[in-house]
Design an enzyme around this catalytic site. Sequence first.
Site, PDB file in Angstrom:
ATOM      1  N   PRO A  23       0.135   4.797  -1.216  1.00 43.97           N
ATOM      2  CA  PRO A  23      -0.734   5.385  -2.231  1.00 43.97           C
ATOM      3  C   PRO A  23      -2.198   5.171  -1.879  1.00 43.97           C
ATOM      4  CG  PRO A  23       0.197   3.326  -3.025  1.00 43.97           C
ATOM      5  CD  PRO A  23       0.859   3.615  -1.716  1.00 43.97           C
ATOM      6  N   CYS A  25      -6.199   6.525  -2.952  1.00 43.38           N
ATOM      7  CA  CYS A  25      -7.021   7.297  -3.875  1.00 43.38           C
ATOM      8  C   CYS A  25      -7.795   8.371  -3.123  1.00 43.38           C
ATOM      9  CB  CYS A  25      -7.979   6.384  -4.625  1.00 43.38           C
ATOM     10  SG  CYS A  25      -7.149   5.297  -5.787  1.00 43.38           S
ATOM     11  N   GLN A 104       2.352   5.390  -8.262  1.00 47.32           N
ATOM     12  CA  GLN A 104       1.835   4.049  -8.524  1.00 47.32           C
ATOM     13  C   GLN A 104       1.010   4.069  -9.800  1.00 47.32           C
ATOM     14  OE1 GLN A 104      -1.636   2.306  -6.354  1.00 47.32           O
ATOM     15  NE2 GLN A 104      -0.110   0.908  -5.474  1.00 47.32           N
ATOM     16  N   TYR A 186      -7.447  -5.255  -8.542  1.00 42.39           N
ATOM     17  CA  TYR A 186      -7.414  -4.533  -9.810  1.00 42.39           C
ATOM     18  C   TYR A 186      -6.871  -5.441 -10.907  1.00 42.39           C
ATOM     19  CZ  TYR A 186      -8.651  -0.747  -6.727  1.00 42.39           C
ATOM     20  OH  TYR A 186      -9.298   0.021  -5.789  1.00 42.39           O
ATOM     21  N   ARG A 330      -3.792   5.468   6.540  1.00 44.81           N
ATOM     22  CA  ARG A 330      -4.741   6.255   7.331  1.00 44.81           C
ATOM     23  C   ARG A 330      -4.045   7.079   8.414  1.00 44.81           C
ATOM     24  NH1 ARG A 330      -7.270   1.529   5.872  1.00 44.81           N
ATOM     25  NH2 ARG A 330      -9.404   1.708   5.074  1.00 44.81           N
TER      26      ARG A 330
END
Length: 364
Positions: A23, A25, A104, A186, A330
């Site tokens: 996952p 962003c 997620q 987070y 990546r």
Amino acid sequence: MSALFEPITLRSLTIPNRIWLSPMCMYSAAAEGPETGVATDFHLAHLGSRAAGGAGLVMVEATAVRPDGRISAWDLGLWNDRQQDALARIAALIGQHGAVPAIQLAHAGRKASTGKAGSGGGPVAVEDGGWPVVGASPIPLQDGYPTPLELTEAQIADVVEDFAAAARRALAAGFQVVEVHGAHGYLIHQFLSPLTNHRTDGYGGDFAGRTRLAREITAAVRAVWPADLPVLFRVSATDWIADEPSWTVEESVLLAKELHALGVDLLDVSSGGLVPHATIVAEPGYQVPFAARIRREAGLPVNAVGMITEPAQAEQVLTDGDADAVMLGRELLRDPYWPLHAAKALGVQRNWPAQYGFAVGSRG
């Protein structure tokens, strides 16, 4: 048969191979108005292409369970029907290409209300379109960042229910795997680590207190998720801080055991992200030893992430018994068809999408 291309079964769900999209962003959701947090055509094309490229599981990026839990205004959300409907299109497309649709769920905590990554980033003040941030304790990320409001126990209960509500929506949208984001600094990670959790109530102090939120959210998500479908949890195995009390791989092993008992089927093992002064030596496969240790000592399946770029390298992670799957980030951004190229490199027959067959031919 290559280990990378062996199916893996979690509960009743069989995932066709061990190459999964991590996952990541994309900061490409609608940022304002009634479409706030809604996935766009970019997400449809981005995630669909990775499914078409042969990934066995495609996980949608960190998706906020409530508006103030977004990292930025351009993050995906899953707290209303518009968001759910847009994600349903994506889940369906992923499945049509033979991959397992996963998502997620996240809350950014003190790392919320920032600008787009790659466009300056940094905190966005309330007067400039941001919002107040919250956290385990009133400790800012670094100089220049806002001091988060310490969540009350009543507010914590609301966050737990928000995760459960988002999981219900994820299921209704057609996802088959849900992951709780407990890593990368987070909100859940902020509760786990003594660097960011200075609370004196039942959500702070010792290991049991600091892991309470992670356990409560996991239990709430597991309770609304079907018994025959898997729940994953992403953890930062270490804060990479050696000279002060912090979250460690030893505590990650203990947490993994507790989450397994609560119904977590696989631990997604990453590291870092909590504090900017961490010293991380990033090199190929640098996080794999954390996954290997948790798998060995906690006795539950894990996946490994972090600078896994070559087919032989990924294969070795599995054949060595260090992980049960690998997540690529990546590398799958650079090459959506990495799994198909890896199959050829490892001597495994895998078919390209029929629409591309005339271009690939015998070189597939």
